[in-house]
Write an enzyme that holds these catalytic residues in place. Structure first.
Site, short mmCIF file in Angstrom:
data_model
loop_
_atom_site.label_atom_id
_atom_site.label_comp_id
_atom_site.label_asym_id
_atom_site.label_seq_id
_atom_site.Cartn_x
_atom_site.Cartn_y
_atom_site.Cartn_z
N GLY A 120 -10.88 -11.69 7.88
CA GLY A 120 -10.70 -10.34 8.39
C GLY A 120 -10.02 -9.45 7.39
N GLY A 121 -8.77 -9.06 7.69
CA GLY A 121 -8.08 -8.11 6.85
C GLY A 121 -8.49 -6.69 7.23
N THR A 140 -10.29 -4.46 5.73
CA THR A 140 -11.68 -4.07 5.48
C THR A 140 -12.66 -4.84 6.33
OG1 THR A 140 -11.11 -3.51 3.19
CG2 THR A 140 -13.44 -3.84 3.68
N TYR A 195 5.34 -4.59 7.15
CA TYR A 195 5.31 -3.78 5.95
C TYR A 195 4.22 -2.74 6.14
CZ TYR A 195 2.29 -7.89 5.21
OH TYR A 195 1.39 -8.92 5.39
N ASP A 196 4.10 -1.80 5.21
CA ASP A 196 3.13 -0.71 5.32
C ASP A 196 3.39 0.19 6.52
OD1 ASP A 196 0.15 -2.46 4.08
OD2 ASP A 196 1.89 -1.65 3.06
N GLU A 211 -7.38 -6.65 12.52
CA GLU A 211 -6.66 -5.37 12.48
C GLU A 211 -7.51 -4.27 13.11
OE1 GLU A 211 -4.89 -4.58 8.64
OE2 GLU A 211 -4.75 -6.72 8.21
N ASP A 219 -22.92 -28.05 -14.14
CA ASP A 219 -23.47 -28.76 -12.99
C ASP A 219 -22.39 -29.26 -12.03
OD1 ASP A 219 -22.39 -30.59 -14.74
OD2 ASP A 219 -24.03 -32.04 -14.57
N GLN A 220 -21.20 -28.71 -12.15
CA GLN A 220 -20.08 -29.13 -11.30
C GLN A 220 -20.36 -28.70 -9.86
OE1 GLN A 220 -16.23 -28.75 -13.21
NE2 GLN A 220 -15.40 -27.85 -11.34
N MET A 253 2.89 -8.19 10.56
CA MET A 253 2.85 -7.64 9.20
C MET A 253 3.87 -6.52 9.08
SD MET A 253 -1.28 -7.87 8.53
CE MET A 253 -1.77 -7.25 10.14
#
Length: 551
Positions: free
Chosen positions: A282-283, A285, A393-394, A325, A255-256, A391
């Site tokens: 977002g992101g 996907t 990277y990638d 994105e 019940d928290q 970002m």
């Protein structure tokens, strides 16, 4: 259940007070000088101007105010004039006003507090043209060098004085000393990591990462129908944790009112009060809804505020992050909302969330000419953001299955790099050249690698037959696995690569991360961020290297 993959998953309440580093609009100079505090015989208040970047049509300056007296200075105001028609376009961490075409006053922010004996406060600005020193400079009515007022350009040396420096000496401080406002170490926590990865909020604590982070980005909320919405209700606030799994060692009850990762983050913040948590939306996907959000930004912002500030978890979050994105470009879906759409969305969020909540953004790091950075007016939006995260990277990976092999997160260009502008330095330089202050930019790094299979060539640039095998997804693997399975065999472009058998991987190591942080610090950036926490070792090798670069 929709989830983002590996990275290019990547992508606030009144009771909380996170300082917003919003740019101050330039206005009319208020007449009269701030009364100078009583100067001690031990020294004076001094000011230095140091170049933080010069791209010809503009330049960035870090200004350091140092209290060389033995008494606390409750307030300060720096009056200066720029030569050759140079004009300031933006400023941060000081209230800047303008008088005429070349005279300015910068006053201490109210939140900065008194300037203690021996202490320094740093603010900055971006101005037009190449770097120039002010022709005149006074602080609280006295010369910036600590003597009588003077119009000499030598009143503005480019090095920063230490607290014990005399007015005529200004040795450079240790570069690892963070600025008074602090540097950011920001890490993503992936919502779906509680499933197959078995990575939970408690792991942030037991690995020692919590003490090294300044902010956590919780990824991701959804943008369905142009509104902020829950990404995964079970992981977010329904999953029950046992006492052994919980940060506070107390089991959840049926019940928290709040369970799941949200409650665990609440407990983590109680244990580490310095931590701030930002909910990222977002992101890769879930960016599709931003196109509709841009059509009615106010309604989008209202939905986001109501969700982030839901009474069940309002104390958990310190703001909102936008991971679109990509605006006016293509990611998983394409957007044609125009170059101002991103700014409209960010402006609506800032207006709704107000100055006491964080509003940040993760953005493209495409530094090529005519690339994704050029497709959107990020500079205008950055004025409303606390910081911005390209970002970096990638850039390269087995999404190009045949290669050529290349590091996914190069710091710099190198001979043979497959694409011009696909490196961290190019992206950061382009953003600064567009007028975004370096202190508002965080450098992005990955706690994972990208790899190919069927590779015979050890050096970068080899051909491949397809993606290398990965624990959760082909072509991607965590650092904690790669360091054992395929140790680094070389470096290129400021990052590491490894050739083992027929596999070729690129990833950052503690050593390359340390070098990247030195580069970012010397560039005047505001800190670093990384995707994502679960890729590190159980004792936090990578976050230790990132955090250590800003201590």
């Amino acid at each position: 259940m929709v989830r983002s993959s590996a990275h290019h998953p990547r992508p606030g309440s009144s009771r909380r007070r996170a300082l917003a580093a919003a740019l101050t609009a330039l206005g009319v100079l208020v007449t009269g000088l701030v009364a100078a505090p009583g100067a001690s015989a031990a020294g004076a208040v001094t000011v230095t101007f140091a170049s933080q970047g010069d791209w010809g049509t503009g330049h960035q300056v870090a200004v350091t105010v140092t209290n060389g007296t033995t008494s606390s200075v409750p307030s300060w105001a720096v009056d200066f004039a720029l030569p050759n028609g140079a004009t300031v376009s933006s400023a941060w961490d000081a209230d800047l006003t303008r008088n005429g075409t070349s005279a300015y006053r910068a006053a201490k922010k109210g939140w900065a507090g008194p300037l203690a004996p021996g202490a320094s406060q740093t603010w900055g600005y971006v101005a037009s043209g190449p770097f120039v020193r002010p022709t005149t400079c006074t602080v609280n009515g006295a010369a910036c060098t600590g003597g009588t007022p003077t119009s000499s350009p030598t009143a503005t040396p480019t090095t920063t004085p230490t607290p014990t420096a005399t007015p005529t000496q200004s040795p450079t401080p240790t570069p690892t000393t963070p600025p008074p406002t602090g540097s950011k170490v920001v890490g993503y926590f992936a919502e779906w990591g509680v499933y197959g990865r078995n990575y939970h909020v408690k792991d942030i604590d037991t690995s020692g990462s919590a003490s090294k982070l300044t902010h956590i980005l919780y990824a991701f909320g959804n943008t369905t129908g142009g509104r902020c919405s829950i990404g995964d209700a079970y992981a977010d606030y329904e999953k029950a944790y046992t006492a052994e799994q919980s940060v506070d060692g107390v089991a959840d009850t049926w019940d928290q009112p709040l369970r799941g990762s949200f409650n665990q983050l609440r407990e983590l913040k109680k244990k580490h009060p310095h931590l701030k948590v930002i909910w990222s939306f977002g992101g890769w996907t879930w960016s599709g809804g931003f196109t509709q959000a841009a059509q009615d930004p106010a309604a989008f912002a209202e939905s986001c505020y109501n969700l982030v500030e839901d009474p069940r978890w309002a104390d958990v979050f310190d703001g909102i992050d936008v991971d679109w994105e990509y605006p006016n470009a293509c990611g998983l879906t394409c957007d044609a909302s125009g170059p101002q759409a991103f700014d409209r969305v960010v402006t609506a969020l800032r207006n709704r969330f107000g100055p006491n909540n964080l509003v940040t953004a993760a953005i493209t790091a495409d530094g090529s000419n005519g690339g994704k950075i050029d497709a959107t007016d990020y500079a205008t939006a950055a004025q409303k953001l606390d910081w911005i995260m390209p970002m970096t990277y990638d850039y390269f990976g087995a999404f190009n299955a045949q290669g050529p092999t290349a590091p996914h997160s190069p710091l710099t260009a190198y001979p043979g790099i497959p694409q011009e502008g696909f490196n961290s330095e190019a992206a950061v330089n382009k953003l600064i050249a567009k007028g975004i202050p370096a202190r508002k930019i965080l450098l992005g790094v990955g706690f994972y690698g990208r790899g190919w299979n069927g590779v015979t060539q050890s050096a970068p640039g080899g051909s491949a037959s397809g993606p290398a095998p990965g624990t959760y997804e082909q072509g991607i693997e965590d650092y904690k696995v790669l360091k054992q399975r395929c140790p680094a065999t070389g470096t290129v472009g400021g990052t590491a690569y490894a050739h083992c058998g027929t596999q070729w991987w690129s990833y950052d190591t503690p050593q390359t991360l340390a070098s990247k942080m030195t580069w970012a610090r010397n560039k005047g950036l505001g800190g670093a961020f990384f995707w994502e926490l679960s890729g590190d070792t159980s004792n936090g090798e990578l976050i230790t290297a990132v955090s250590g670069g800003w201590r």
